[in-house]
Design a protein around this motif. Structure first.
Motif, PDB file in Angstrom:
ATOM      1  N   UNK A 165       0.827  -1.204   0.000  1.00 56.53           N
ATOM      2  CA  UNK A 165       0.000   0.000   0.000  1.00 56.53           C
ATOM      3  C   UNK A 165       0.862   1.255   0.000  1.00 56.53           C
ATOM      4  N   UNK A 166       2.158   1.063   0.106  1.00 56.55           N
ATOM      5  CA  UNK A 166       3.047   2.215   0.225  1.00 56.55           C
ATOM      6  C   UNK A 166       4.383   1.855  -0.400  1.00 56.55           C
TER       7      UNK A 166
ATOM      8  N   UNK B 194      -9.829   3.612   2.948  1.00 55.39           N
ATOM      9  CA  UNK B 194      -8.846   3.630   4.027  1.00 55.39           C
ATOM     10  C   UNK B 194      -9.486   4.215   5.287  1.00 55.39           C
TER      11      UNK B 194
ATOM     12  N   UNK C 283      -8.042   4.521   8.172  1.00 57.49           N
ATOM     13  CA  UNK C 283      -7.094   5.146   9.089  1.00 57.49           C
ATOM     14  C   UNK C 283      -7.373   6.622   9.321  1.00 57.49           C
ATOM     15  N   UNK C 284      -7.662   7.327   8.228  1.00 57.20           N
ATOM     16  CA  UNK C 284      -7.868   8.756   8.348  1.00 57.20           C
ATOM     17  C   UNK C 284      -9.056   9.094   9.254  1.00 57.20           C
TER      18      UNK C 284
ATOM     19  N   UNK D 112      -8.158   8.304  12.844  1.00 56.00           N
ATOM     20  CA  UNK D 112      -7.221   9.299  13.360  1.00 56.00           C
ATOM     21  C   UNK D 112      -7.902  10.620  13.688  1.00 56.00           C
TER      22      UNK D 112
ATOM     23  N   UNK E 251       8.595  10.272  12.275  1.00 53.45           N
ATOM     24  CA  UNK E 251       8.172   8.890  12.478  1.00 53.45           C
ATOM     25  C   UNK E 251       6.981   8.555  11.598  1.00 53.45           C
ATOM     26  N   UNK E 252       7.036   7.394  11.001  1.00 55.03           N
ATOM     27  CA  UNK E 252       5.917   6.948  10.189  1.00 55.03           C
ATOM     28  C   UNK E 252       4.744   6.560  11.087  1.00 55.03           C
ATOM     29  N   UNK E 253       3.533   6.953  10.671  1.00 51.84           N
ATOM     30  CA  UNK E 253       2.333   6.510  11.393  1.00 51.84           C
ATOM     31  C   UNK E 253       1.692   5.399  10.578  1.00 51.84           C
TER      32      UNK E 253
ATOM     33  N   UNK F 151      -0.825   2.467   9.119  1.00 49.91           N
ATOM     34  CA  UNK F 151      -2.270   2.368   9.024  1.00 49.91           C
ATOM     35  C   UNK F 151      -2.799   1.455  10.132  1.00 49.91           C
TER      36      UNK F 151
ATOM     37  N   UNK G 244      -3.223  16.206  10.777  1.00 56.00           N
ATOM     38  CA  UNK G 244      -3.532  16.404  12.194  1.00 56.00           C
ATOM     39  C   UNK G 244      -2.466  17.273  12.832  1.00 56.00           C
TER      40      UNK G 244
ATOM     41  N   UNK H   2       1.454   8.324  -0.388  1.00 54.54           N
ATOM     42  CA  UNK H   2       0.600   7.280   0.186  1.00 54.54           C
ATOM     43  C   UNK H   2       0.884   7.006   1.650  1.00 54.54           C
TER      44      UNK H   2
ATOM     45  N   UNK I 106       1.844   8.169   5.873  1.00 49.99           N
ATOM     46  CA  UNK I 106       1.599   9.161   6.921  1.00 49.99           C
ATOM     47  C   UNK I 106       2.850   9.323   7.762  1.00 49.99           C
TER      48      UNK I 106
ATOM     49  N   UNK J  69       4.701  11.556  11.020  1.00 49.75           N
ATOM     50  CA  UNK J  69       4.608  12.541  12.093  1.00 49.75           C
ATOM     51  C   UNK J  69       5.945  13.250  12.190  1.00 49.75           C
TER      52      UNK J  69
END
Ligand SMILES: Nc1nc2c(ncn2[C@@H]2O[C@H](COP(=O)(O)OP(=O)(O)OP(=O)(O)O)[C@@H](O)[C@H]2O)c(=O)[nH]1
Ligand SMILES: [Mg+2]
Lengths: 624, 116
Positions: free
Chosen positions: A105-106, A218, A220-221, A224, A439-441, A443, B76, B91, B93, B95
């Motif tokens: 997905x990424x 998705x 996740x959004x 969140x 930092x990656x968040x 899903x 956010x 694609x 996310x 922070x």
């Protein structure tokens, strides 16, 4: 062709990829291992090896590596990955094959890394993992096109489904059969413009071969929007932690009573069968009472880990780090410090290991130094024992359990003091520049029942193993010290006063009198340095042998024998005291010097004494 | 909350620093790294240099996907000082703190400057 050919040469295969793309999940699926998998970046911080046999019978050594975005090796975990791939470790063979794992997905970030990994000179293939999620979200990938363009095999996998690794296994065999030839690595650390170029190349690949639907399913959004709401998010985080500790306390009561009753019955049965004497005393007072008093806490451990694993698999940990970043940053810690600190609620050892993702050495050290202040699960038996003995079990403000509230405050005390110590560290030991927090968040993912249950069972087994080894041996030692030497002829008073334990306890007692500890506590604290729960078992054994326990539960014995001030003082002691030898050992290993574990021991000991002193003296002054 | 007011004052004509953006901001990355920024930015604010530290930050931002041409959107914001921010980069996310986000220059989409 599934006749196994025993003479096939074995193959070394390394799994590389970005953090959280499912390398460990694949590793577990291939090798049948049970390495930790969770939905946040930076779970794996060590290299792990496992074996499996490929469909045509080729023995394979799989190597699981920490995730990374590049081969530069900024932080200790990334260095592990770089060195394993480039064969820079002493006495370590370079892998024969790289399995590049990408989150389907990424794909973009991983394609960039794949381009960099080519320079390692090792034959590789690309596994598009999490294909189930990509399919659900309507993402389509032209696998053949991508493979032709990259010049390496590309296959899809679903690490968490039973037959999701078939294509990977077949491809491994196909590549190995065709012959694998590595060349000398010609990797160099890419400069910014080279990274840009690789990125643009990767972007073009994505544009050509990946298509995203107009309306992505998705979730996740949407989730969140609630969980990362500026004010609401923090309140939810607090509420979640609070509920977990309430649950740990109230749900566990009943099963704990059953286990406790079971051990009482066992002790009575054994003492009825065995002739009274040393053997009977060793088994009932030492082993059953001692170990049993620790095992009683199994339900609480299970509940705590159930919630931790649920939150980890759902993807909440990274959100907690996001919400807490400014708060831990205010204490001079790194935003990435928060996940290691949260892991320390389970046990400080994985927490300290998890600091490997922090690249700045000072910030990593600061995190390591405060991690043991977070309330680990080994403190639960001690806290619970004292709380249930001294804090009435009633509801306050309608629905909050008072005992749970006290428990929550002890956790809060640990957190607050960790921040305070970090601040002191930041102010006096190190004033350098703060590392960036990026930092990656991940899903959100629906936690899989099977993996949550497996994780809980695994933790339960670890707890039982500890009870069966370190705690059992400490109990036998304590029984021995409390029983010998026998009192002299014509002695008055309980026999235990004349034993080694009695002698040691009474010798230490003056030192501990200002903080309200009696000689029995002194006896329990010394073996308690090996592991925190041991103190509970030690108290049980000492009181049982001393004859003060009179068959009732340990908590009733304690509430009859101790003042409230003593109980509160012991709680305060346990918030701070460095009562865990393995933690100090891991600090020594991770920092490569004795300086830090010694500093940790000293500062925690001093804090513990001061805290207990203040608590005891104020409680006495207030009439406790 | 000074940075937010920057973007709220009137219609945006030019590029802004990602760290100055508010929730809802959407646009294209036009430059990454404080060194690249100091050449482009006109207000002089982005002019700062810290050699190695900035070079390292630039590479890290690039490696995690903040590269010229990437689509970004601020999803956010944190509570205290609206920091850190969660940004969608194509694609994925990510922070990061506003301080680091300031090393990224964005051309906002018309009408997607974000909540004032
Ligand atoms: N639905 C689905 N979930 C997956 C798949 N593979 C992995 N996961 C989940 O993705 C999350 C991350 O998996 P890990 O195996 O821990 O990822 P990793 O690459 O080892 O991560 P690091 O060790 O942090 O680098 C976990 O929650 C897994 O359960 C998959 O194919 N499908
Ligand atoms: Mg892993």
């Amino acid at each position: 062709m599934n006749v196994s050919v025993p003479t096939l040469p074995s193959l070394r295969l390394a799994l590389v990829g970005n953090p959280n793309c499912g390398k460990t999940a694949l590793f577990n699926a291939l090798t049948g291992s049970r390495q930790k998998v969770a939905n946040y970046p930076g779970v794996t911080v060590e290299r792990k090896e496992g074996n499996f046999v490929s469909p045509i019978g080729r023995p394979v050594v799989a190597i699981d590596l920490p995730g990374t975005y590049s081969l530069r090796g900024r932080s200790p975990d990334e260095v592990v990955t770089r060195d394993a791939i480039l064969g820079r470790l002493e006495g370590d063979q370079r892998p024969d094959m790289l399995v590049c794992v990408a989150d389907a997905t990424n794909l973009r970030i991983m394609l960039r890394l794949v381009l960099e990994l080519r320079n390692a000179g090792i034959p590789m293939l690309l596994a598009l993992n999490m294909m189930d999620i990509a399919r659900y979200r309507g993402i389509t990938i032209d696998v053949d096109g991508l493979s032709a363009e990259l010049g390496i095999p590309v296959i899809t996998t679903v690490a968490v489904s039973p037959d999701g690794t078939q294509a990977l296994l077949q491809q491994i065999d196909a590549m190995a059969n065709a012959g694998l030839a590595s060349t000398e690595p010609h990797w160099h650390a890419l400069d910014a413009s080279e990274v840009r170029d690789a990125h643009h190349l990767a972007d073009r690949l994505v544009d050509r071969f990946v298509s995203h639907p107009a309306n992505d399913r998705d979730w996740t959004r949407r989730i969140d929007r609630i969980l990362l709401n500026p004010a609401g998010g923090l309140l939810i985080l607090l509420a979640v932690l609070f509920l977990v500790f309430q649950a740990v306390f109230s749900w566990a009561t009943l099963p704990m009573e059953w286990i406790s009753a079971g051990f009482d019955w066992l002790a009575q049965t054994v003492s009825a069968i065995l002739p009274a004497g040393l053997l009977s005393s060793l088994i009932t007072d030492g082993v059953i009472t001692g170990v049993g008093s620790v095992l009683v806490f199994l339900p609480q451990i299970i509940i705590l880990f159930f919630f931790i694993i649920l939150l980890e698999d759902f993807g909440y940990m990274a959100r907690a780090a996001f919400l807490m970043d400014r708060i831990v940053g205010g204490a001079g810690l790194h935003g990435r410090s928060f996940i290691p600190l949260l892991s320390s609620f389970a046990c400080a050892i994985p927490g300290i290991m998890a600091t490997r993702v922090i690249e700045n050495r000072r910030q990593r050290l600061a995190t390591i130094m405060v991690a043991p202040l977070m309330t680990c699960s080994a403190r639960i038996p001690v806290y619970t024992l004292i709380i249930s003995a001294f804090i009435p079990n009633r509801q306050v403000w309608g629905m909050v359990n008072l005992q749970g509230l006290v428990m929550f405050s002890l956790y809060a005390a640990g957190i607050v003091s960790a921040f305070a110590v970090a601040l002191v560290f930041r102010t006096f030991v190190w004033r350098g520049k703060s590392e960036p927090f990026i930092m990656e968040l991940p899903g959100y993912k629906r936690p899989l029942v099977r993996s949550v249950l497996l994780g809980v069972v695994q933790r339960a087994i670890i707890f039982l193993k500890r009870a069966g080894t370190i705690i059992l041996s400490m109990m036998i030692l304590i029984w021995f010290l409390s029983t010998f030497p026998a009192p002299p002829e014509g002695a008055t008073g309980p026999a235990i006063h004349y034993s080694f334990a009695g002698i040691i306890g009474h010798a230490l007692q003056p030192l501990l009198a200002p903080i309200g500890f009696n000689w029995q506590i002194a006896v329990a604290l010394i073996p308690g340095l090996a592991a925190r729960e041991v103190a509970v078992g030690a108290l049980a054994t000492v009181y049982a042998i001393g004859g003060d326990a009179s068959g009732s539960a340990l908590s009733q014995t304690l509430s009859a024998q101790w003042s409230l001030a003593t109980a509160l003082s012991l709680l305060a002691w346990y918030v701070f005291a460095p009562q865990c030898a393995s933690t100090l050992g891991v600090v020594r290993r991770e920092t490569n010097s004795w300086r830090w574990p010694v500093a940790m021991f000293v500062y925690m000991m001093v804090l513990a004494y001061i805290a207990s002193f203040v608590v005891y003296q104020s409680a006495i002054a207030l009439g406790g | 909350m000074a940075p937010i007011e920057n973007t709220a004052a009137g219609p945006i004509t030019g590029v802004i620093r990602l760290g100055d953006g508010a929730r809802g901001l959407r646009g294209l990355v036009v430059a990454v790294g404080f060194s690249a920024l100091s050449n482009l930015a006109t207000d002089g604010k982005a002019k700062r240099n810290d050699g190695e530290f900035d070079a390292e930050l630039e590479r890290r931002l690039l490696e995690i996907g903040f590269v010229e041409g990437a689509h970004v959107e601020i999803l956010h914001e944190g509570l205290f000082g609206r920091d850190p921010i969660a940004v969608k980069v194509d694609t994925m996310r990510v922070a990061l703190r506003r301080h680091e986000a300031n090393a990224i220059l964005v051309q906002p989409e018309p009408g997607r400057v974000g909540r004032p």
